[in-house]
Each structure stands twice: as C-alpha cells, then as structure tokens.
Motif scaffolding. Sequence first.
Motif, mmCIF file in Angstrom:
data_model
loop_
_atom_site.group_PDB
_atom_site.id
_atom_site.type_symbol
_atom_site.label_atom_id
_atom_site.label_comp_id
_atom_site.label_asym_id
_atom_site.label_seq_id
_atom_site.Cartn_x
_atom_site.Cartn_y
_atom_site.Cartn_z
ATOM 1 N N ASN A 35 79.062 -74.968 22.907
ATOM 2 C CA ASN A 35 80.311 -74.840 22.151
ATOM 3 C C ASN A 35 80.052 -74.417 20.709
ATOM 4 N N VAL A 36 79.086 -75.076 20.087
ATOM 5 C CA VAL A 36 78.758 -74.741 18.698
ATOM 6 C C VAL A 36 78.210 -73.318 18.607
ATOM 7 N N ALA A 37 77.337 -72.954 19.550
ATOM 8 C CA ALA A 37 76.744 -71.613 19.537
ATOM 9 C C ALA A 37 77.786 -70.524 19.760
ATOM 10 N N VAL A 38 78.728 -70.763 20.659
ATOM 11 C CA VAL A 38 79.774 -69.770 20.916
ATOM 12 C C VAL A 38 80.659 -69.587 19.683
ATOM 13 N N MET A 39 80.985 -70.678 19.005
ATOM 14 C CA MET A 39 81.783 -70.560 17.783
ATOM 15 C C MET A 39 81.013 -69.787 16.708
ATOM 16 N N GLY A 40 79.717 -70.079 16.603
ATOM 17 C CA GLY A 40 78.891 -69.342 15.650
ATOM 18 C C GLY A 40 78.793 -67.868 16.006
ATOM 19 N N ALA A 42 80.981 -66.140 17.672
ATOM 20 C CA ALA A 42 82.273 -65.499 17.412
ATOM 21 C C ALA A 42 82.376 -65.097 15.943
ATOM 22 N N GLY A 43 81.952 -65.981 15.064
ATOM 23 C CA GLY A 43 81.960 -65.648 13.647
ATOM 24 C C GLY A 43 81.011 -64.511 13.317
ATOM 25 N N THR A 48 79.758 -59.060 11.736
ATOM 26 C CA THR A 48 78.876 -57.898 11.889
ATOM 27 C C THR A 48 79.504 -56.755 12.669
ATOM 28 N N ALA A 49 80.604 -57.017 13.367
ATOM 29 C CA ALA A 49 81.227 -56.022 14.251
ATOM 30 C C ALA A 49 80.233 -55.514 15.288
ATOM 31 N N SER A 50 79.405 -56.421 15.766
ATOM 32 C CA SER A 50 78.391 -56.096 16.764
ATOM 33 C C SER A 50 78.479 -57.102 17.906
ATOM 34 N N ALA A 51 78.100 -56.670 19.095
ATOM 35 C CA ALA A 51 78.108 -57.561 20.256
ATOM 36 C C ALA A 51 76.813 -58.366 20.379
ATOM 37 N N TRP A 52 75.829 -58.065 19.563
ATOM 38 C CA TRP A 52 74.530 -58.722 19.699
ATOM 39 C C TRP A 52 74.562 -60.236 19.555
ATOM 40 N N PRO A 53 75.342 -60.793 18.662
ATOM 41 C CA PRO A 53 75.376 -62.264 18.606
ATOM 42 C C PRO A 53 75.804 -62.893 19.934
ATOM 43 N N ASP A 54 76.764 -62.290 20.619
ATOM 44 C CA ASP A 54 77.179 -62.781 21.941
ATOM 45 C C ASP A 54 76.037 -62.697 22.944
ATOM 46 N N VAL A 55 75.335 -61.594 22.930
ATOM 47 C CA VAL A 55 74.222 -61.397 23.864
ATOM 48 C C VAL A 55 73.127 -62.426 23.608
ATOM 49 N N ILE A 56 72.805 -62.635 22.352
ATOM 50 C CA ILE A 56 71.758 -63.599 22.004
ATOM 51 C C ILE A 56 72.153 -65.008 22.430
#
Length: 83
Positions: A35-40, A42-43, A48-56
């Motif tokens: 939950n914490v990681a998904v919220m982070g 999303a921010g 960054t306007a990048s999908a990489w945080p979601d992938v990571i």
Amino acid sequence: MLSNVGVALMLYRYRTGDSNMQSVWICSRNDAIGNVAVMGAAGAVWFTASAWPDVIVAFAMAALAISGAIQISRSALLELRQA
C-alpha cells in the motif's frame, strides 16, 4: 492504507509463532508495504510523467510475495516434519 499498517503493527509480536501466525504476519506486512509503495509510485508517476515507478514497485511487490511464500512454505514443511 493506514488500517493495513495498523494491523501489521498489531501482528508484529506474532511474527515468530507457528506457520499460521507467520503467514498472517507476512501477508499483513506485505499488504502494508504494498500500500505504501503503490502510493509512493503514484506520486512518482505524477511527478516524473513516467511509468517506471509503477514497474519498479510491481517487481518489488512480486519479489516480496515470492519471498513470503518461500518463508511460509519452509516453516510449514518444518512443522510437518516435526509432527
């Protein structure tokens, strides 16, 4: 998110119990971390306007789930051998 973190904190003292208690602890911990990681993520995606945080975060959550499954399986197998 806060409820998952609260439950994980309540279950912290049972993390070394039998395999059932360990399983509850690991699943609750993983939910709270997820939950914490998904919220982070999303921010970070917004910033960054990048999908990489979601992938990571997706790979990290998969690794966390696999690690938890291995821990629980080892604990359960050990209990079965002792029974």
